[in-house]
Design an enzyme around this catalytic site. Structure first.
Site, PDB file in Angstrom:
ATOM      1  N   ASP A 150       3.551 -11.355  19.796  1.00 31.65           N
ATOM      2  CA  ASP A 150       2.156 -11.779  19.738  1.00 31.65           C
ATOM      3  C   ASP A 150       1.958 -13.134  20.399  1.00 31.65           C
ATOM      4  OD1 ASP A 150       0.801  -9.678  18.765  1.00 31.65           O
ATOM      5  OD2 ASP A 150       0.611 -10.400  16.697  1.00 31.65           O
ATOM      6  N   ASP A 166       0.684  -6.063   4.024  1.00 30.42           N
ATOM      7  CA  ASP A 166       1.778  -5.216   3.557  1.00 30.42           C
ATOM      8  C   ASP A 166       1.473  -4.610   2.179  1.00 30.42           C
ATOM      9  OD1 ASP A 166       1.805  -7.800   2.636  1.00 30.42           O
ATOM     10  OD2 ASP A 166       3.933  -8.151   2.911  1.00 30.42           O
TER      11      ASP A 166
HETATM   12  O1  LIG Z   1      -0.497 -12.757  14.497  1.00 30.82           O
HETATM   13  C1  LIG Z   1       0.600 -12.567  13.995  1.00 30.82           C
HETATM   14  C2  LIG Z   1       1.085 -13.313  12.888  1.00 30.82           C
HETATM   15  C3  LIG Z   1       2.349 -13.033  12.382  1.00 30.82           C
HETATM   16  N1  LIG Z   1       3.128 -12.072  12.946  1.00 30.82           N
HETATM   17  C4  LIG Z   1       4.487 -11.793  12.414  1.00 30.82           C
HETATM   18  O2  LIG Z   1       4.411 -11.465  11.061  1.00 30.82           O
HETATM   19  C5  LIG Z   1       5.622 -11.798  10.411  1.00 30.82           C
HETATM   20  C6  LIG Z   1       5.359 -12.479   9.070  1.00 30.82           C
HETATM   21  O3  LIG Z   1       4.766 -13.712   9.229  1.00 30.82           O
HETATM   22  P1  LIG Z   1       5.305 -15.043   8.483  1.00 30.82           P
HETATM   23  O4  LIG Z   1       4.440 -16.135   8.949  1.00 30.82           O
HETATM   24  O5  LIG Z   1       6.773 -15.144   8.618  1.00 30.82           O
HETATM   25  O6  LIG Z   1       4.901 -14.740   6.995  1.00 30.82           O
HETATM   26  P2  LIG Z   1       5.780 -14.648   5.664  1.00 30.82           P
HETATM   27  O7  LIG Z   1       4.967 -15.250   4.587  1.00 30.82           O
HETATM   28  O8  LIG Z   1       7.150 -15.126   5.827  1.00 30.82           O
HETATM   29  O9  LIG Z   1       5.800 -13.041   5.562  1.00 30.82           O
HETATM   30  C7  LIG Z   1       5.614 -12.223   4.442  1.00 30.82           C
HETATM   31  O10 LIG Z   1       4.251 -12.064   4.080  1.00 30.82           O
HETATM   32  C8  LIG Z   1       3.412 -11.495   5.085  1.00 30.82           C
HETATM   33  C9  LIG Z   1       2.066 -11.233   4.449  1.00 30.82           C
HETATM   34  O11 LIG Z   1       1.481 -12.408   4.073  1.00 30.82           O
HETATM   35  C10 LIG Z   1       3.973 -10.208   5.640  1.00 30.82           C
HETATM   36  O12 LIG Z   1       3.240  -9.829   6.769  1.00 30.82           O
HETATM   37  C11 LIG Z   1       5.400 -10.373   6.039  1.00 30.82           C
HETATM   38  O13 LIG Z   1       5.951  -9.190   6.526  1.00 30.82           O
HETATM   39  C12 LIG Z   1       6.176 -10.878   4.849  1.00 30.82           C
HETATM   40  O14 LIG Z   1       7.546 -10.998   5.166  1.00 30.82           O
HETATM   41  C13 LIG Z   1       6.416 -12.670  11.379  1.00 30.82           C
HETATM   42  O15 LIG Z   1       7.469 -11.912  11.918  1.00 30.82           O
HETATM   43  C14 LIG Z   1       5.398 -12.990  12.460  1.00 30.82           C
HETATM   44  O16 LIG Z   1       6.008 -13.103  13.708  1.00 30.82           O
HETATM   45  C15 LIG Z   1       2.658 -11.337  14.021  1.00 30.82           C
HETATM   46  O17 LIG Z   1       3.358 -10.477  14.538  1.00 30.82           O
HETATM   47  N2  LIG Z   1       1.411 -11.602  14.515  1.00 30.82           N
END
Ligand SMILES: O=c1ccn([C@@H]2O[C@H](COP(=O)(O)OP(=O)(O)O[C@H]3O[C@H](CO)[C@@H](O)[C@H](O)[C@H]3O)[C@@H](O)[C@H]2O)c(=O)[nH]1
Ligand SMILES: [Mn+2]
Length: 549
Positions: free
Chosen positions: A140, A443
């Protein structure tokens, strides 16, 4: 296969210590009864202020009792699943289905490409026939730096995959492996040379990131870089789709001549006037693109900050999906998430140990764990919105070979439209199909919606952790993440997807209640604030909160 010869591919066991847990819960319940009795019997008669403070305290306490009740529902009965991969191999050796693995990344500065490379390599090296694995990276950030890192990964995988097999490497993320492993006595030279290759690759990637642009001599190495001539910015560009390794190609082999998994790079189209729906949007684009290229019936989703730590995880999950009796009703198999950057005392409780090690096992016993975003295997059909129908049966023989037969460049061109901004207009993508839009916790809502369509989900926590990720460890990071989750959950509770109402007659009451403690996590703040602040104020004002003796 004769029906009478059914041998389960997994077993379900009760978690030990239930009796003790229930005794403790009973004692807490008794304590709650005493508190309620006390609050009613000693209600202050004199003083208006005292009375209101008393009522406030009583209401806060009632809220906590209610919250305790909700959490107890999810902890009451815990089970765990025990998969038997030997049986799986014996029974389905030739019919193992294709697996599509989605890795999401969003920003090359926050999520360094060298980390993404490790995640991708770790899933490429799963202990599974490589010709049946297809890995899709969604970028992204639309960054040529990430694209370059993927080219490096594609190249290094030719050495890394045979190396993993030969030395039975675990974990299969090179960074994590070389951090702790030391060279074996036999064949140390080979081992050290691969380590050197990895370090050189890492240095090249990091040097390019530092430079913040792709040098011309590298740019010339792959046609894909030409796409960036048309990229205006991260938020404004066409779809970029490149098949970096075409697993169907007989020339795509590792240094020992074994086939390689397919590897695809995708940066979906982004335009400022179109909402991109964050991770949910990128997952939905991946679902469509992969359905044209490899169409694996099982999809694994990992965040780029979470590498595969157990090379058997794919087979473990298949033991659940492919079990003849109970497998067909499972929509997704969530793995326990662990983290490898936790500080010693874990002062911000970033690993969510109670949730991961206790409550999700409890949810598994009453309908299934929620989908937690990373480390989750999905049945493609369920993720695409199919309702569960009684007597639904999968013929794994039929679904195991569904790859496209067009050339890679033809696929690259024809699939682009599937990841365009306008493709979803007037469709049910983001509503009924794929991941659901409009929620901060896409999710959770997607998992709940799948469960409400009649599917079950299951939880796996093998002895060796399936996935290891990066948890927030500073106060600021933790606050940002927790606030996002709390907001997201409360948003779910207040939306039409509120588990209590939306799940009515669709999922068991216990499961609906078990979702609530997460949904109401934010609402806890009111009672907490009252209980923490009021007694102090009363102390300062000299107002007695306790009955006189
Ligand atoms: O516009 C975007 C924003 C994020 N991501 C991806 O989404 C994932 C999760 O984002 P992150 O910022 O790491 O969030 P976390 O809080 O660590 O993630 C948890 O919480 C999220 C929901 O809030 C879920 O989407 C994730 O899968 C879950 O692991 C990462 O791989 C990002 O690269 C995208 O692909 N596009
Ligand atoms: Mn993360």
């Amino acid at each position: 296969m004769a029906k009478c010869s059914y041998v389960p591919l997994f077993e379900t066991k009760q978690v030990k210590g239930r009796v003790l847990f229930r005794c403790i819960a009973a004692s807490i319940f008794l304590g709650i009864c005493f508190i309620v009795m006390y609050r009613l019997m000693f209600f202050p008669v004199g003083g208006k202020v005292e009375r209101w403070i008393w009522i406030g305290q009583f209401l806060s306490e009632l809220w906590f009792c209610f919250y305790w009740f909700l959490t107890t529902v999810s902890r009451w009965n815990s089970v765990y699943r025990l998969p038997y991969i030997q049986r799986l191999s014996q029974r389905f050796e030739k019919e193992l289905p294709g697996i599509d693995i989605f890795v999401c990344t969003a920003d090359p500065l926050i999520e360094p490409p060298s980390m993404v490379v490790n995640t991708v390599l770790s899933v490429m090296a799963y202990d599974y026939p490589p010709e049946k694995l297809s890995i899709y990276l969604s970028d992204d950030g639309g960054s040529d730096l990430t694209f370059y890192a993927m080219l490096e990964a594609a190249n290094f995988s030719k050495t890394w995959l045979p190396f993993c097999k030969k030395f039975r490497v675990e974990p299969t993320s090179p960074e994590a492996y070389f951090r702790t492993a030391s060279e074996p006595l036999n064949d140390a030279d080979n081992w050290l040379s691969v380590k050197k290759l990895y370090e050189e690759m890492k240095m090249r990637i990091e040097a390019t990131i530092k430079l913040n642009r792709i040098p011309d001599h590298i740019r010339k190495q792959h046609k894909g870089f030409r796409e960036w001539d048309f990229v205006l910015s991260k938020h404004d560009h066409q779809t970029i789709l490149q098949i970096l390794i075409d697993g169907r190609d007989s020339n795509a082999v590792d240094i020992e001549g074994n086939p390689l998994p397919t590897l695809v790079y995708l940066a979906r189209e982004k335009r400022p006037q179109h909402h991109h729906h964050f991770k949910a949007g990128s997952m939905n684009a991946l679902i469509r693109v992969s359905s044209r290229i490899s169409n694996g019936p099982i999809i694994l989703n990992v965040d780029c900050d979470m590498y595969a730590n157990n090379s058997k995880a794919v087979k473990y999950s298949l033991c659940l999906f492919m079990d003849e009796k109970k497998g067909d009703e499972i929509a997704y198999v969530q793995f326990l998430q662990s983290f490898d950057n936790l500080t010693k005392n874990e002062i911000y409780a970033s690993s969510f140990r109670v949730l991961q090690q206790l409550e999700l096992h409890g949810l598994d016993a009453i309908g299934g764990p929620c989908y937690n975003g990373s480390g989750c295997f999905h049945r493609r059909q369920a993720l695409c919105g199919k309702k569960y129908e009684k007597n639904y049966k999968v013929d794994w023989k039929k679904v195991s070979d569904t790859k496209a037969d067009e050339s890679a460049s033809f696929l690259e061109e024809t699939c682009k439209v599937l990841a365009s901004c306008t493709f979803e207009h007037n469709t049910t993508w983001g509503k009924e199909m794929g991941l659901i839009y409009g929620f901060l916790v896409e999710d959770i809502i997607t998992g709940l919606n799948i469960q409400c369509k009649g599917w079950k989900s299951m939880y796996l926590s093998p002895e060796r952790d399936g996935f290891l990720g990066v948890a927030p460890i500073t106060l600021l990071q933790t606050l940002v993440q927790h606030k996002r989750w709390m907001d997201g959950h409360l948003q779910v509770f207040l939306s039409r997807y509120c588990p209590l109402l939306y799940g009515y007659k669709k999922i068991p009451l216990k499961l609906r209640l078990a979702y609530c403690p997460y949904n109401l996590w934010a609402a806890n703040c009111l009672a907490t604030l009252y209980i923490v602040v009021m007694p102090c104020l009363c102390l300062l004002k000299g107002i007695s909160l306790f009955p006189k003796v």
